[in-house]
Motif scaffolding. Sequence first.
Motif, PDB file in Angstrom:
ATOM      1  N   ASN A 158       3.060  -1.651   2.093  1.00 47.24           N
ATOM      2  CA  ASN A 158       2.208  -0.519   1.385  1.00 47.24           C
ATOM      3  C   ASN A 158       2.787   1.061   1.605  1.00 47.24           C
ATOM      4  N   VAL A 159       3.011   1.141   3.136  1.00 46.36           N
ATOM      5  CA  VAL A 159       3.527   2.200   3.491  1.00 46.36           C
ATOM      6  C   VAL A 159       4.991   2.514   2.827  1.00 46.36           C
ATOM      7  N   ALA A 160       5.750   1.804   2.769  1.00 48.74           N
ATOM      8  CA  ALA A 160       6.915   1.631   2.061  1.00 48.74           C
ATOM      9  C   ALA A 160       6.939   1.966   0.666  1.00 48.74           C
ATOM     10  N   VAL A 161       6.034   1.579  -0.079  1.00 50.85           N
ATOM     11  CA  VAL A 161       5.795   1.598  -1.412  1.00 50.85           C
ATOM     12  C   VAL A 161       5.356   3.339  -1.788  1.00 50.85           C
ATOM     13  N   ILE A 162       4.827   3.960  -0.708  1.00 52.16           N
ATOM     14  CA  ILE A 162       4.391   5.230  -0.798  1.00 52.16           C
ATOM     15  C   ILE A 162       5.681   5.896  -0.344  1.00 52.16           C
ATOM     16  N   VAL A 163       6.405   5.648   0.362  1.00 51.45           N
ATOM     17  CA  VAL A 163       7.478   6.555   0.683  1.00 51.45           C
ATOM     18  C   VAL A 163       8.464   6.227  -0.413  1.00 51.45           C
ATOM     19  N   ALA A 164       8.782   5.258  -1.182  1.00 51.73           N
ATOM     20  CA  ALA A 164       9.371   4.783  -2.225  1.00 51.73           C
ATOM     21  C   ALA A 164       9.022   5.850  -3.484  1.00 51.73           C
ATOM     22  N   ALA A 165       7.744   5.827  -3.508  1.00 51.85           N
ATOM     23  CA  ALA A 165       7.167   7.009  -4.772  1.00 51.85           C
ATOM     24  C   ALA A 165       7.460   8.315  -4.324  1.00 51.85           C
ATOM     25  N   ILE A 166       7.611   8.777  -3.023  1.00 60.06           N
ATOM     26  CA  ILE A 166       7.891  10.089  -2.702  1.00 60.06           C
ATOM     27  C   ILE A 166       9.300  10.128  -3.201  1.00 60.06           C
ATOM     28  N   GLY A 167      10.377   9.122  -2.875  1.00 51.59           N
ATOM     29  CA  GLY A 167      11.573   8.979  -2.896  1.00 51.59           C
ATOM     30  C   GLY A 167      12.039   9.151  -4.390  1.00 51.59           C
TER      31      GLY A 167
END
Length: 206
Positions: A158-167
């Motif tokens: 989930n943290v990675a998904v949020i980082v992906a959204a920012i990216g």
Amino acid sequence: MAKSCCQTPEPDNSAQNNPQWRRILWVAMLANLAMFLVEIFAGIAADSRSLQADALDFFGDAANYAVSLGVAGMTLAWRARAALLKAASMLAFGLGVLGFALHGLIIGANPEPQTMGLVGALALLVNVAVAVLLFRFRGGDANMRSVWLCSRNDAIGNVAVIVAAIGVFGTGSAWPDLLVAAIMALLAIWSSAEVFAQARRELASG
């Protein structure tokens, strides 16, 4: 260091009959089913491979929790066999998501970062809550460890998904979304190997 991080924990047989363990598994299973429905529709709407991958992970975890409920209180050998089944499902999930990310790379994708971020944050809250409930049982047998690893992996995902959204928002490219989906797949494959190894040791000693 007194104990290696790879050392097999002593199985906590008493915890298998703990009513709190069963209640936590029910909560975890229902929460994962609910988030599967939320994320699969949001992932399709947002054209996000990482959200869709996380949704499939939620579904797989719900099935794993159901298996854990079914074998709770059984002998160590049966719980180890159930853990082998769950290790296989984690491996299948990882390989499937890798293929899914590759498919998105080939045909192209246009993920929507706002939806990714909002749904990823909601999923993170759910998984952190479940992980906190499961934390005290993380050092049990292979079956209990697989439950903990599923919950831990979900929170990391989930943290990675949020980082992906920012990216995606910052670059205007689908690469961060596809990269995170691939990382989530590799984490599932690694965790399946951990659970498989411990379950085999428990069967051998059984």
